[in-house]
Enzyme design. Structure first.
Site, PDB file in Angstrom:
ATOM      1  N   GLU A  35       0.867  -1.181   0.000  1.00  0.00           N
ATOM      2  CA  GLU A  35       0.000   0.000   0.000  1.00  0.00           C
ATOM      3  C   GLU A  35       0.905   1.232   0.000  1.00  0.00           C
ATOM      4  OE1 GLU A  35      -3.536   0.729   0.027  1.00  0.00           O
ATOM      5  OE2 GLU A  35      -2.566   2.687  -0.206  1.00  0.00           O
ATOM      6  N   THR A  42      -9.887   3.970   0.482  1.00  0.00           N
ATOM      7  CA  THR A  42     -10.800   5.103   0.306  1.00  0.00           C
ATOM      8  C   THR A  42     -11.857   5.147   1.391  1.00  0.00           C
ATOM      9  OG1 THR A  42     -10.494   5.065  -2.083  1.00  0.00           O
ATOM     10  CG2 THR A  42     -12.455   6.177  -1.266  1.00  0.00           C
ATOM     11  N   CYS A  43     -12.528   4.026   1.605  1.00  0.00           N
ATOM     12  CA  CYS A  43     -13.677   4.051   2.518  1.00  0.00           C
ATOM     13  C   CYS A  43     -13.281   4.512   3.914  1.00  0.00           C
ATOM     14  CB  CYS A  43     -14.327   2.668   2.585  1.00  0.00           C
ATOM     15  SG  CYS A  43     -15.675   2.619   3.764  1.00  0.00           S
ATOM     16  N   CYS A  48     -16.264   6.900   3.086  1.00  0.00           N
ATOM     17  CA  CYS A  48     -17.431   6.619   3.926  1.00  0.00           C
ATOM     18  C   CYS A  48     -17.261   7.023   5.396  1.00  0.00           C
ATOM     19  CB  CYS A  48     -17.758   5.128   3.921  1.00  0.00           C
ATOM     20  SG  CYS A  48     -17.296   4.237   2.454  1.00  0.00           S
ATOM     21  N   LYS A  51     -16.432  10.857   6.063  1.00  0.00           N
ATOM     22  CA  LYS A  51     -17.620  11.576   5.562  1.00  0.00           C
ATOM     23  C   LYS A  51     -18.765  11.475   6.565  1.00  0.00           C
ATOM     24  CE  LYS A  51     -20.531   9.309   3.763  1.00  0.00           C
ATOM     25  NZ  LYS A  51     -20.579   8.735   2.443  1.00  0.00           N
ATOM     26  N   TYR A 101      -6.579  -1.612  11.451  1.00  0.00           N
ATOM     27  CA  TYR A 101      -6.301  -2.307  10.190  1.00  0.00           C
ATOM     28  C   TYR A 101      -4.919  -2.950  10.194  1.00  0.00           C
ATOM     29  CZ  TYR A 101     -10.475  -1.554   7.517  1.00  0.00           C
ATOM     30  OH  TYR A 101     -11.760  -1.642   7.054  1.00  0.00           O
ATOM     31  N   TYR A 179     -23.523  11.040  -5.703  1.00  0.00           N
ATOM     32  CA  TYR A 179     -23.474  10.739  -4.270  1.00  0.00           C
ATOM     33  C   TYR A 179     -22.619  11.751  -3.503  1.00  0.00           C
ATOM     34  CZ  TYR A 179     -24.601   5.638  -4.747  1.00  0.00           C
ATOM     35  OH  TYR A 179     -25.167   4.422  -4.961  1.00  0.00           O
ATOM     36  N   GLU A 183     -23.797  14.649  -0.784  1.00  0.00           N
ATOM     37  CA  GLU A 183     -23.410  14.428   0.615  1.00  0.00           C
ATOM     38  C   GLU A 183     -22.612  15.610   1.164  1.00  0.00           C
ATOM     39  OE1 GLU A 183     -23.367   9.558   0.833  1.00  0.00           O
ATOM     40  OE2 GLU A 183     -21.463  10.556   0.566  1.00  0.00           O
ATOM     41  N   ARG A 206     -28.513  11.236 -10.959  1.00  0.00           N
ATOM     42  CA  ARG A 206     -28.906  10.432 -12.115  1.00  0.00           C
ATOM     43  C   ARG A 206     -28.820   8.951 -11.728  1.00  0.00           C
ATOM     44  NH1 ARG A 206     -25.776   8.607 -16.272  1.00  0.00           N
ATOM     45  NH2 ARG A 206     -24.047   9.973 -15.700  1.00  0.00           N
ATOM     46  N   GLY A 263     -17.303  12.261 -10.373  1.00  0.00           N
ATOM     47  CA  GLY A 263     -17.060  10.851 -10.651  1.00  0.00           C
ATOM     48  C   GLY A 263     -15.663  10.412 -10.257  1.00  0.00           C
ATOM     49  N   ALA A 342     -27.114   3.585   0.325  1.00  0.00           N
ATOM     50  CA  ALA A 342     -27.596   4.796   0.996  1.00  0.00           C
ATOM     51  C   ALA A 342     -26.827   5.985   0.477  1.00  0.00           C
ATOM     52  CB  ALA A 342     -27.385   4.667   2.498  1.00  0.00           C
ATOM     53  N   HIS A 436     -45.325   0.902  16.097  1.00  0.00           N
ATOM     54  CA  HIS A 436     -45.922   2.219  16.214  1.00  0.00           C
ATOM     55  C   HIS A 436     -45.386   2.973  17.414  1.00  0.00           C
ATOM     56  CE1 HIS A 436     -48.956   5.193  15.374  1.00  0.00           C
ATOM     57  NE2 HIS A 436     -49.334   5.175  16.636  1.00  0.00           N
ATOM     58  N   GLU A 441     -43.121   2.063   9.815  1.00  0.00           N
ATOM     59  CA  GLU A 441     -44.405   1.346   9.758  1.00  0.00           C
ATOM     60  C   GLU A 441     -45.201   1.738   8.506  1.00  0.00           C
ATOM     61  OE1 GLU A 441     -47.490   2.311  12.693  1.00  0.00           O
ATOM     62  OE2 GLU A 441     -46.439   4.184  13.100  1.00  0.00           O
TER      63      GLU A 441
HETATM   64  P1  NDP Z   1     -21.185   9.826  -9.480  1.00  0.00           P
HETATM   65  O1  NDP Z   1     -20.839   9.002 -10.648  1.00  0.00           O
HETATM   66  O2  NDP Z   1     -22.175   9.338  -8.494  1.00  0.00           O
HETATM   67  O3  NDP Z   1     -21.673  11.248  -9.964  1.00  0.00           O
HETATM   68  C1  NDP Z   1     -20.895  12.049 -10.810  1.00  0.00           C
HETATM   69  C2  NDP Z   1     -21.597  13.368 -11.001  1.00  0.00           C
HETATM   70  O4  NDP Z   1     -20.730  14.245 -11.681  1.00  0.00           O
HETATM   71  C3  NDP Z   1     -22.872  13.268 -11.826  1.00  0.00           C
HETATM   72  O5  NDP Z   1     -23.787  14.177 -11.312  1.00  0.00           O
HETATM   73  C4  NDP Z   1     -22.392  13.680 -13.220  1.00  0.00           C
HETATM   74  O6  NDP Z   1     -23.400  14.332 -13.970  1.00  0.00           O
HETATM   75  C5  NDP Z   1     -21.343  14.702 -12.871  1.00  0.00           C
HETATM   76  N1  NDP Z   1     -20.311  14.837 -13.895  1.00  0.00           N
HETATM   77  C6  NDP Z   1     -19.549  13.862 -14.441  1.00  0.00           C
HETATM   78  N2  NDP Z   1     -18.665  14.383 -15.308  1.00  0.00           N
HETATM   79  C7  NDP Z   1     -18.882  15.721 -15.323  1.00  0.00           C
HETATM   80  C8  NDP Z   1     -18.292  16.814 -16.012  1.00  0.00           C
HETATM   81  N3  NDP Z   1     -17.311  16.621 -16.878  1.00  0.00           N
HETATM   82  N4  NDP Z   1     -18.773  18.045 -15.765  1.00  0.00           N
HETATM   83  C9  NDP Z   1     -19.771  18.241 -14.898  1.00  0.00           C
HETATM   84  N5  NDP Z   1     -20.370  17.256 -14.207  1.00  0.00           N
HETATM   85  C10 NDP Z   1     -19.925  16.012 -14.419  1.00  0.00           C
HETATM   86  O7  NDP Z   1     -19.778  10.154  -8.811  1.00  0.00           O
HETATM   87  P2  NDP Z   1     -19.338  10.631  -7.368  1.00  0.00           P
HETATM   88  O8  NDP Z   1     -18.039  11.293  -7.600  1.00  0.00           O
HETATM   89  O9  NDP Z   1     -20.410  11.381  -6.666  1.00  0.00           O
HETATM   90  O10 NDP Z   1     -19.147   9.253  -6.606  1.00  0.00           O
HETATM   91  C11 NDP Z   1     -18.338   8.216  -7.146  1.00  0.00           C
HETATM   92  C12 NDP Z   1     -18.810   6.879  -6.685  1.00  0.00           C
HETATM   93  O11 NDP Z   1     -18.471   6.689  -5.331  1.00  0.00           O
HETATM   94  C13 NDP Z   1     -20.317   6.662  -6.727  1.00  0.00           C
HETATM   95  O12 NDP Z   1     -20.781   6.268  -7.984  1.00  0.00           O
HETATM   96  C14 NDP Z   1     -20.525   5.614  -5.686  1.00  0.00           C
HETATM   97  O13 NDP Z   1     -20.379   4.355  -6.265  1.00  0.00           O
HETATM   98  C15 NDP Z   1     -19.419   5.863  -4.704  1.00  0.00           C
HETATM   99  N6  NDP Z   1     -19.928   6.522  -3.493  1.00  0.00           N
HETATM  100  C16 NDP Z   1     -20.886   5.919  -2.726  1.00  0.00           C
HETATM  101  C17 NDP Z   1     -21.371   6.539  -1.604  1.00  0.00           C
HETATM  102  C18 NDP Z   1     -22.428   5.880  -0.784  1.00  0.00           C
HETATM  103  O14 NDP Z   1     -22.678   4.700  -0.988  1.00  0.00           O
HETATM  104  N7  NDP Z   1     -23.086   6.602   0.130  1.00  0.00           N
HETATM  105  C19 NDP Z   1     -20.882   7.843  -1.186  1.00  0.00           C
HETATM  106  C20 NDP Z   1     -19.912   8.395  -2.051  1.00  0.00           C
HETATM  107  C21 NDP Z   1     -19.459   7.746  -3.154  1.00  0.00           C
HETATM  108  P3  NDP Z   1     -24.440  13.567 -14.916  1.00  0.00           P
HETATM  109  O15 NDP Z   1     -25.495  13.013 -14.049  1.00  0.00           O
HETATM  110  O16 NDP Z   1     -24.916  14.650 -15.808  1.00  0.00           O
HETATM  111  O17 NDP Z   1     -23.633  12.532 -15.622  1.00  0.00           O
END
Ligand code: NDP
Length: 451
Positions: A35, A42-43, A48, A51, A101, A179, A183, A206, A263, A342, A436, A441
């Site tokens: 590592e 990350t988590c 997670c 956060k 860990y 996400y 958050e 989305r 993303g 979630a 209740h 419920e």
């Molecule tokens: P997501 O894939 O969930 O969302 C990315 C967002 O960025 C979308 O709204 C997308 O828009 C937008 N986007 C992508 N590219 C561009 C760009 N070039 N310009 C402007 N907007 C853009 O990614 P996150 O970074 O939020 O999270 C990554 C992953 O981490 C998640 O998919 C999830 O799997 C994991 N995660 C899970 C959590 C949980 O379980 N609670 C918490 C945090 C992360 P559009 O919709 O238009 O494509």
């Protein structure tokens, strides 16, 4: 004795890698793991866990306000958050977890090597100049924030840095509607920052159920988060006092801090994958079969680096499945159906199964939707509503979608996920006696179809 240093060598000590390593060692394998950052991945270190601690911390102001309505003598207006103190407490907890860990690995007999691992050939790994050989290799390097390459992108922070901000800005722009963006919008809004979320789409989240997307957006806006839809950022410029974000071909927005949550990309760069011909997909994720095998027979990959279902519990399940297959002679695959998840937005989302749109593509469905004021807010007077939604497949009467927004919904969804995985029907829900008074419920008392 094997000709190799290890039976299994794991690159990446995050959730998936650590689980696979320690279980494999538990089955008698000689295991090493490398590592180049902090153990936990990350988590635990950048996602997670920290956060959620900040989510808890940022939202006490509402509790303090609500307490007044319940007769407590507190002055909510004078309540302020000492953000550096919260960050320091969070850091101390991460330090503790890092130690846990390390103990998990050493107690399991797994050797940890600090440094970045690069594949030299199918059985050889270079870790910071040290040559290591292994019969089998597991790549569990996870993902990393990705951002569009626009002018000024070097000025922005990602979720990595957002977790460590010591001085809260007065105003903040968060780009993205996934996400992470929703958050962190909740966290910083809760801490008193003026948050503007910029999304290029017409709505946040989305891929989530439409009712959930609309409901959460309304609640976030009620709490003071400004959500600018259909807005594309062109550039970011540093100014004397902060930053100017230029969007939609000219509109200028002033802010003190810009965060991108657009993303995450699988961490497959500079791992030596190309030298070995390990297949990557268009998103540069490692392609694996049902048993996490890559295009090179003795090399495996699990978790976010495969970009399938990017959730910690999924990486853990994959790590366990792989260890069982390789060293316990019990091949079993992970069942990816009805994975609950979630979003720790404010209020949070709990969700299991198909969205309404996805379910309709499968066949006729019944939909039950209820919005309600949480009982706590009858006295507090807080203007916050919850949403509960069930999607039932007409042919089987099975509940195939459950989508919740409101306090405690991640906790509620986890329990219902078991029932849904076991094939629970709407008739099972209807014949279950409610508890209740609870919000949950509502899910067993939905009698009237909405559509
Ligand atoms: P997501 O894939 O969930 O969302 C990315 C967002 O960025 C979308 O709204 C997308 O828009 C937008 N986007 C992508 N590219 C561009 C760009 N070039 N310009 C402007 N907007 C853009 O990614 P996150 O970074 O939020 O999270 C990554 C992953 O981490 C998640 O998919 C999830 O799997 C994991 N995660 C899970 C959590 C949980 O379980 N609670 C918490 C945090 C992360 P559009 O919709 O238009 O494509």
């Amino acid at each position: 004795m094997s000709q190799y240093d290890y039976d299994l060598f794991v690159i990446g000590a995050g959730s998936g890698g650590v689980r696979a390593a320690r279980m494999s060692a538990g089955f008698g394998a000689r295991v090493g793991v490398c590592e180049d950052m902090r153990v936990g991945g990350t988590c635990v270190m950048r996602g997670c866990v920290p956060k959620k601690l900040l989510v808890y911390g940022a939202h006490f102001h509402e509790e303090i306000e609500d307490a007044q309505a319940y007769g407590w003598s507190v002055d909510a207006r004078s309540a302020t958050i000492d953000w550096p103190r919260l960050i320091a407490k969070k850091d101390a907890e991460l330090h503790r977890l890092e130690g846990v860990y390390h103990s998990i690995l050493s107690n399991a007999g797994v050797e940890l090597i600090n440094g970045r691992g690069t594949l030299v050939d199918a059985h050889t790994i270079d870790v910071a100049g040290k040559t290591i050989t292994a019969d089998k290799i597991l790549i569990a390097t996870g993902g990393w924030p990705s951002m569009p390459k626009i002018p000024g992108i070097e000025h922005v922070i990602t979720s990595n840095e957002a977790l460590d901000i010591k001085d809260l800005p007065q105003r903040m722009i968060i780009v993205g509607g996934g996400y992470i963006a929703v958050e962190f919008a909740g966290v910083f809004n809760g801490a008193g920052v003026e948050v503007t979320e910029i999304i290029r789409a017409p709505n946040i989240l989305r891929g989530f159920d439409e009712d959930v997307r609309n409901h959460l957006r309304t609640e976030m806006e009620k709490k003071g988060i400004s959500i600018r839809t259909e807005t594309v950022v062109d550039s970011i410029a540093k100014t004397a006092n902060g930053y100017t974000v230029t969007a939609n071909g000219g509109e200028a927005l002033e802010t003190d801090l810009v965060m991108y949550a657009t993303g995450r990309t699988p961490k497959t760069e500079n791992l030596g994958l190309e030298n070995l011909g390990i297949e990557l997909d268009r998103a540069r994720a490692i392609v694996v079969d049902d048993h996490y095998q890559t295009s090179v027979d003795n090399i495996y990959a699990i978790g976010d680096v495969t970009n399938r279902v990017n959730l910690t519990p999924v990486a853990l399940a994959e790590g366990m499945a792989l260890a069982n297959k390789l060293f316990n002679n019990t091949p079993r695959s992970v069942d990816y159906d009805f994975i609950p998840s979630a979003v720790f937005s404010h209020p949070p989302i709990g969700s299991v199964g198909f969205t309404e749109d996805q379910a309709r593509e499968k066949g006729p469905i019944d939909v039950y939707v209820s919005t309600f004021k949480p009982m706590k807010h009858t006295l507090s007077g807080r203007d916050e509503k919850g949403l509960m939604k069930l999607i039932v497949e007409q042919k089987t009467d099975r509940v195939i979608g459950l989508h919740l927004v409101g306090p405690d919904t991640p906790e509620i969804a986890q329990g219902f996920a078991v029932a849904m995985k076991a094939g629970a029907t709407k008739a099972h829900f209807d014949s279950t006696v409610g508890i209740h008074p609870t919000a949950a419920e509502e899910l067993v008392t939905m009698r009237e179809k909405t559509r």
